[in-house]
Design an enzyme around this catalytic site. Sequence first.
Site, PDB file in Angstrom:
ATOM      1  N   HIS A  39       0.843  -1.200   0.000  1.00 32.01           N
ATOM      2  CA  HIS A  39       0.000   0.000   0.000  1.00 32.01           C
ATOM      3  C   HIS A  39       0.879   1.251   0.000  1.00 32.01           C
ATOM      4  O   HIS A  39       0.650   2.189  -0.771  1.00 32.01           O
ATOM      5  CB  HIS A  39      -0.922   0.012   1.231  1.00 32.01           C
ATOM      6  CG  HIS A  39      -2.146  -0.833   1.060  1.00 32.01           C
ATOM      7  ND1 HIS A  39      -2.122  -2.209   1.119  1.00 32.01           N
ATOM      8  CD2 HIS A  39      -3.442  -0.497   0.810  1.00 32.01           C
ATOM      9  CE1 HIS A  39      -3.348  -2.674   0.914  1.00 32.01           C
ATOM     10  NE2 HIS A  39      -4.166  -1.665   0.728  1.00 32.01           N
ATOM     11  N   LYS A 103      -9.091  -9.270   7.989  1.00 36.77           N
ATOM     12  CA  LYS A 103      -9.724  -9.646   9.258  1.00 36.77           C
ATOM     13  C   LYS A 103      -9.906  -8.411  10.127  1.00 36.77           C
ATOM     14  O   LYS A 103      -9.087  -7.495  10.096  1.00 36.77           O
ATOM     15  CB  LYS A 103      -8.899 -10.709   9.992  1.00 36.77           C
ATOM     16  CG  LYS A 103      -7.550 -10.234  10.518  1.00 36.77           C
ATOM     17  CD  LYS A 103      -6.905 -11.309  11.382  1.00 36.77           C
ATOM     18  CE  LYS A 103      -5.432 -11.050  11.635  1.00 36.77           C
ATOM     19  NZ  LYS A 103      -5.139 -10.540  12.958  1.00 36.77           N
TER      20      LYS A 103
END
Lengths: 178, 282
Positions: A39, A103
């Site tokens: 990212h 998650k």
Amino acid sequence: MGKIKRISSPFSEKEIISLKAGEMVLLSGIILTARDQAHKRIFELIAKGEALPLDLQGQTIYYCGPTPPGNRVIGSCGPTTSGRMDPFTPEILAMGVKALIGKGRRSEDVLQAIKKEKASYFVAPAGAGAYLQKKVISSKVLCFRDLGPEAIYELEVKDFPLVVGIDAKGKDIYSRLK
Amino acid sequence: MTRKIQGTKIKETVKRLCVVSGTVLRDDIYRALKASYSAEKSGSRAKEMLKVLLDNADIAKKDGLPICQDTGMVAVFVDIGQDVVVEGGYIKEMINEGVKDAYREADFRKSVVKDPILRKNTGTNAPSVIHFDIVKGDKISISIMPKGFGAENKSKIKMFNPTVSPLEIVEFCVDVVKDAGPDACPPYILGIGFGGTMEDAALMAKKALLQPVDIKSKHKHLAELAEAIKGKANDLEIGVMGLGGGSTVLGVNVAAGPTHIAGLPVAVNVSCHALRGASAII
């Protein structure tokens, strides 16, 4: 797991909109891994005005840094904590990414961006990397190879078990835990 | 009086313990997950997911795959008998060589960066964090705990006043679980250290996780605190993967040590359900 809805990635808009938070699904198709450093790299390239080495349009991003494959297709490959990617996610969605897999909880900004872009966030069984390894048919490094486990891998998965975490209407299974 | 132990023996032991702990879930944890699985309502998502976790442990053991892709940063607890002489290598290097060999040969993920700011991966998963203690005798006892950072990131410490009520302590520990929420792979195991100094409390908390989760503290007041924390944490109904149900905390392991009249440090080390570890005595 009984009768479970089967879905495929990349997603059609119709399929994304049909998903409901809390629903269990089995995903097949292509997903791209990207975690913290991938990212960061994407945003550094954009800041420098350079072209990205991949097309994010319509893609599904999986927050995952697998173990080395050895003589297998891939090593253990469960999800990492999604919240660390929150600062990047609204822009990632604006670039055309349609689905996210990880998650845990997402920020309010991410939830609003998912709603705006008609995207979806899934949670994968956490801490079950060996189990999920069996659901990956093929794996190759797409870019950022120097990042090792944090490189972007293109995975082909078959019946990858997921729960819809945030749906395109902005309904969040974790709203009670915020 | 002294006993000689070869450095290579230490290296091989650490290597073996790393591989075993990364691929074979601790018996006590497997049993606790199985008990949770039995307790959850049939047909619930929580039960389905607990089944996935049990299957995951079975697959990992059978295929020699890491239980979790986050094969962790390795904490090593070494109790050295004062009558031991280590030969043929510096003990710290031998331990780290064992970690390197294990992570390379078993295809574990290398998750350690050399500098916390510069963040360049060492590529070996070394160095490990080593805690030495000198004990009586002529043996070396080694315990390995590779821990992922999803859960380590949720751990907390608080320096309480000495007049704090047990209820406030319980609330702090339960709030740690609440903050962790569904993010750090519940059901959790908590290691809690009471007392000592700040760093001592943190160390006690982590070491408490080495103990089996189904054993209660011998000290009644500590066992009661642990029980209260576990009960209230499970009332949060975070559940496996945050999907609800009663399996939020599998176990609460506590340890306590002498502290100062002016304080009461409380450290909570959060472990995911994949609490890994292995021990050996040389």
